[in-house]
Design a protein around this motif. Structure first.
Motif, PDB file in Angstrom:
ATOM      1  N   LEU A  67      60.024  39.758 -51.692  1.00  0.00           N
ATOM      2  CA  LEU A  67      59.048  40.684 -51.117  1.00  0.00           C
ATOM      3  C   LEU A  67      57.921  39.989 -50.376  1.00  0.00           C
ATOM      4  CD1 LEU A  67      58.734  43.124 -54.136  1.00  0.00           C
ATOM      5  CD2 LEU A  67      59.964  43.513 -52.027  1.00  0.00           C
ATOM      6  N   SER A  68      57.669  38.717 -50.703  1.00  0.00           N
ATOM      7  CA  SER A  68      56.577  37.939 -50.118  1.00  0.00           C
ATOM      8  C   SER A  68      55.267  38.713 -50.168  1.00  0.00           C
ATOM      9  CB  SER A  68      56.934  37.512 -48.684  1.00  0.00           C
ATOM     10  OG  SER A  68      57.036  38.639 -47.840  1.00  0.00           O
ATOM     11  N   GLU A  69      54.623  38.939 -49.014  1.00  0.00           N
ATOM     12  CA  GLU A  69      53.279  39.511 -49.027  1.00  0.00           C
ATOM     13  C   GLU A  69      53.265  41.015 -49.244  1.00  0.00           C
ATOM     14  OE1 GLU A  69      54.498  39.294 -44.626  1.00  0.00           O
ATOM     15  OE2 GLU A  69      54.785  38.151 -46.472  1.00  0.00           O
ATOM     16  N   TYR A  70      54.410  41.679 -49.294  1.00  0.00           N
ATOM     17  CA  TYR A  70      54.435  43.128 -49.441  1.00  0.00           C
ATOM     18  C   TYR A  70      54.608  43.572 -50.889  1.00  0.00           C
ATOM     19  CZ  TYR A  70      55.070  42.811 -44.409  1.00  0.00           C
ATOM     20  OH  TYR A  70      54.895  42.507 -43.091  1.00  0.00           O
ATOM     21  N   ARG A  71      54.432  42.668 -51.826  1.00  0.00           N
ATOM     22  CA  ARG A  71      54.635  43.021 -53.228  1.00  0.00           C
ATOM     23  C   ARG A  71      53.487  43.847 -53.791  1.00  0.00           C
ATOM     24  NH1 ARG A  71      53.070  38.162 -56.409  1.00  0.00           N
ATOM     25  NH2 ARG A  71      55.098  38.187 -57.417  1.00  0.00           N
ATOM     26  N   ASP A  72      52.363  43.986 -53.072  1.00  0.00           N
ATOM     27  CA  ASP A  72      51.240  44.745 -53.618  1.00  0.00           C
ATOM     28  C   ASP A  72      51.553  46.229 -53.745  1.00  0.00           C
ATOM     29  OD1 ASP A  72      51.289  44.868 -50.786  1.00  0.00           O
ATOM     30  OD2 ASP A  72      49.245  45.665 -50.773  1.00  0.00           O
ATOM     31  N   ILE A  73      52.430  46.775 -52.890  1.00  0.00           N
ATOM     32  CA  ILE A  73      52.741  48.207 -52.961  1.00  0.00           C
ATOM     33  C   ILE A  73      53.603  48.525 -54.183  1.00  0.00           C
ATOM     34  CG2 ILE A  73      53.832  50.131 -51.771  1.00  0.00           C
ATOM     35  CD1 ILE A  73      53.024  48.863 -49.138  1.00  0.00           C
ATOM     36  N   PRO A  74      54.769  47.878 -54.385  1.00  0.00           N
ATOM     37  CA  PRO A  74      55.512  48.163 -55.617  1.00  0.00           C
ATOM     38  C   PRO A  74      54.752  47.772 -56.868  1.00  0.00           C
ATOM     39  CG  PRO A  74      56.506  46.324 -54.437  1.00  0.00           C
ATOM     40  CD  PRO A  74      55.506  46.925 -53.517  1.00  0.00           C
ATOM     41  N   ALA A  75      53.860  46.790 -56.769  1.00  0.00           N
ATOM     42  CA  ALA A  75      53.033  46.440 -57.928  1.00  0.00           C
ATOM     43  C   ALA A  75      52.072  47.569 -58.264  1.00  0.00           C
ATOM     44  CB  ALA A  75      52.260  45.152 -57.649  1.00  0.00           C
ATOM     45  N   GLY A  76      51.508  48.223 -57.256  1.00  0.00           N
ATOM     46  CA  GLY A  76      50.627  49.362 -57.503  1.00  0.00           C
ATOM     47  C   GLY A  76      51.363  50.529 -58.135  1.00  0.00           C
ATOM     48  N   VAL A  77      52.613  50.755 -57.721  1.00  0.00           N
ATOM     49  CA  VAL A  77      53.427  51.810 -58.325  1.00  0.00           C
ATOM     50  C   VAL A  77      53.704  51.495 -59.789  1.00  0.00           C
ATOM     51  CG1 VAL A  77      55.654  52.988 -58.233  1.00  0.00           C
ATOM     52  CG2 VAL A  77      54.471  52.409 -56.103  1.00  0.00           C
ATOM     53  N   ALA A  78      54.107  50.251 -60.073  1.00  0.00           N
ATOM     54  CA  ALA A  78      54.390  49.851 -61.454  1.00  0.00           C
ATOM     55  C   ALA A  78      53.141  49.935 -62.319  1.00  0.00           C
ATOM     56  CB  ALA A  78      54.961  48.433 -61.480  1.00  0.00           C
ATOM     57  N   LEU A  79      51.993  49.578 -61.752  1.00  0.00           N
ATOM     58  CA  LEU A  79      50.736  49.646 -62.498  1.00  0.00           C
ATOM     59  C   LEU A  79      50.448  51.069 -62.957  1.00  0.00           C
ATOM     60  CD1 LEU A  79      48.091  48.335 -63.486  1.00  0.00           C
ATOM     61  CD2 LEU A  79      47.150  48.748 -61.193  1.00  0.00           C
ATOM     62  N   ALA A  80      50.697  52.045 -62.095  1.00  0.00           N
ATOM     63  CA  ALA A  80      50.471  53.446 -62.471  1.00  0.00           C
ATOM     64  C   ALA A  80      51.350  53.836 -63.651  1.00  0.00           C
ATOM     65  CB  ALA A  80      50.739  54.355 -61.274  1.00  0.00           C
ATOM     66  N   HIS A  81      52.600  53.403 -63.646  1.00  0.00           N
ATOM     67  CA  HIS A  81      53.506  53.733 -64.752  1.00  0.00           C
ATOM     68  C   HIS A  81      53.098  53.017 -66.040  1.00  0.00           C
ATOM     69  CE1 HIS A  81      56.347  56.171 -62.521  1.00  0.00           C
ATOM     70  NE2 HIS A  81      56.367  55.267 -61.552  1.00  0.00           N
ATOM     71  N   VAL A  82      52.555  51.811 -65.933  1.00  0.00           N
ATOM     72  CA  VAL A  82      52.071  51.105 -67.122  1.00  0.00           C
ATOM     73  C   VAL A  82      50.900  51.857 -67.749  1.00  0.00           C
ATOM     74  CG1 VAL A  82      50.911  49.013 -67.936  1.00  0.00           C
ATOM     75  CG2 VAL A  82      52.868  48.828 -66.407  1.00  0.00           C
ATOM     76  N   VAL A  83      49.965  52.300 -66.933  1.00  0.00           N
ATOM     77  CA  VAL A  83      48.795  53.021 -67.437  1.00  0.00           C
ATOM     78  C   VAL A  83      49.221  54.307 -68.144  1.00  0.00           C
ATOM     79  CG1 VAL A  83      46.717  54.261 -66.736  1.00  0.00           C
ATOM     80  CG2 VAL A  83      47.210  52.023 -65.752  1.00  0.00           C
ATOM     81  N   VAL A  84      50.167  55.028 -67.559  1.00  0.00           N
ATOM     82  CA  VAL A  84      50.639  56.262 -68.173  1.00  0.00           C
ATOM     83  C   VAL A  84      51.348  55.971 -69.492  1.00  0.00           C
ATOM     84  CG1 VAL A  84      52.205  58.217 -67.911  1.00  0.00           C
ATOM     85  CG2 VAL A  84      50.807  57.474 -65.982  1.00  0.00           C
ATOM     86  N   ALA A  85      52.205  54.942 -69.513  1.00  0.00           N
ATOM     87  CA  ALA A  85      52.952  54.610 -70.728  1.00  0.00           C
ATOM     88  C   ALA A  85      52.032  54.140 -71.847  1.00  0.00           C
ATOM     89  CB  ALA A  85      54.002  53.546 -70.427  1.00  0.00           C
ATOM     90  N   ALA A  86      50.890  53.531 -71.501  1.00  0.00           N
ATOM     91  CA  ALA A  86      49.964  53.036 -72.525  1.00  0.00           C
ATOM     92  C   ALA A  86      49.270  54.169 -73.265  1.00  0.00           C
ATOM     93  CB  ALA A  86      48.926  52.120 -71.884  1.00  0.00           C
ATOM     94  N   GLN A  87      49.191  55.348 -72.647  1.00  0.00           N
ATOM     95  CA  GLN A  87      48.589  56.527 -73.269  1.00  0.00           C
ATOM     96  C   GLN A  87      47.148  56.277 -73.736  1.00  0.00           C
ATOM     97  OE1 GLN A  87      51.358  57.671 -76.338  1.00  0.00           O
ATOM     98  NE2 GLN A  87      52.744  58.643 -74.886  1.00  0.00           N
ATOM     99  N   GLY A  88      46.411  55.540 -72.922  1.00  0.00           N
ATOM    100  CA  GLY A  88      45.005  55.287 -73.217  1.00  0.00           C
ATOM    101  C   GLY A  88      44.743  54.126 -74.146  1.00  0.00           C
ATOM    102  N   LYS A  89      45.788  53.490 -74.684  1.00  0.00           N
ATOM    103  CA  LYS A  89      45.622  52.353 -75.585  1.00  0.00           C
ATOM    104  C   LYS A  89      45.427  51.064 -74.784  1.00  0.00           C
ATOM    105  CE  LYS A  89      46.411  54.617 -79.459  1.00  0.00           C
ATOM    106  NZ  LYS A  89      45.419  54.723 -80.562  1.00  0.00           N
ATOM    107  N   PRO A  90      44.752  50.065 -75.360  1.00  0.00           N
ATOM    108  CA  PRO A  90      44.658  48.770 -74.691  1.00  0.00           C
ATOM    109  C   PRO A  90      46.038  48.134 -74.541  1.00  0.00           C
ATOM    110  CG  PRO A  90      43.072  48.954 -76.486  1.00  0.00           C
ATOM    111  CD  PRO A  90      43.989  50.116 -76.615  1.00  0.00           C
ATOM    112  N   VAL A  91      46.208  47.319 -73.536  1.00  0.00           N
ATOM    113  CA  VAL A  91      47.482  46.660 -73.267  1.00  0.00           C
ATOM    114  C   VAL A  91      47.278  45.157 -73.246  1.00  0.00           C
ATOM    115  CG1 VAL A  91      49.323  46.305 -71.572  1.00  0.00           C
ATOM    116  CG2 VAL A  91      48.460  48.605 -72.001  1.00  0.00           C
TER     117      VAL A  91
END
Length: 228
Positions: A67-91
């Protein structure tokens, strides 16, 4: 910044010069070409490629698109799913490529404290992983999410970005075959380092979060409004 077609078509036919569509190539947006329906004719495509299982994908190299320099977009998508899966708990992010990619953003979004959930990488070819949350690839052909064994919660991630984290490219200062004479040093460049810490795309993060039903919950809505 780049182009996004907001001022009308920016692509023209090479033969007649008439406008045919727009190319989107702007910061924080997926690169895509959208054609004007009246300017193109749909032709039969090649036969669909047989659906491959994960072992075939790894052996065939279908996941190894860098992905080289374009990895920030899929990383932002994955970050959203991590936050939701954490359900407000620290990670707590396992040290390594995942921490380098998402560690700073997760620390800024989720408060620290007890009962933290452990985030690691899992998927085909990685073996067993003990974590509460695991980043797993999305099948590039079917869109199915790789399912981990045990009780870990699967967090979907773009397969190309997952492959970069799971199997980073190997660099060496030695020649592939043979060796160098004594006293001779190879003048290979060192691996590139960014000028500033990596940050997932805020636009991709908020775009993904806004389309997850859980965003209506107060704790998640507060994160959505606050960004990071």
């Amino acid at each position: 910044m780049g182009i996004d077609g907001r001022d009308g078509p920016n692509l023209a036919c090479l033969g007649c010069g008439l406008p045919v569509g727009s190319r989107i190539d702007d910061c924080g947006q997926w690169q895509v070409v959208e054609f004007l329906p009246a300017a193109v004719v749909r032709l039969p495509g090649p036969p669909e490629r047989p659906v491959m299982d994960w072992a075939e994908l790894l052996a065939d190299g279908l996941l190894w698109h860098r992905l080289s320099e374009y990895r920030d977009i899929p990383a932002g998508v994955a970050l959203a799913h991590v936050v939701v899966a954490a359900q407000g708990k620290p990670v707590e992010v396992v040290p390594g490529p995942v921490a380098e990619l998402l560690g700073r953003a997760i620390a800024a979004l989720l408060t620290s404290g007890e009962d933290s959930k452990r985030l690691d990488l899992a998927g085909p070819g990685l073996g067993e992983r003990t974590a509460d949350l695991v980043l797993v690839p999305i099948h590039p052909q079917t869109g199915e999410i790789w399912q981990p064994s045990g009780g870990a919660i699967a967090v979907p991630m773009d397969a190309a970005l997952w492959a970069e984290l799971a199997f980073p490219p190997h660099r060496t200062r030695l020649p592939v075959v043979g060796g160098l004479p004594a006293g001779v040093e190879r003048n290979d460049p060192l691996p590139p380092h960014p000028q500033c810490p990596f940050q997932p795309s805020i636009s991709a993060f908020r775009y993904t979060l806004a389309r997850i039903p859980a965003v209506r919950e107060p704790w998640l809505r507060a994160i959505y409004d606050r960004r990071y």
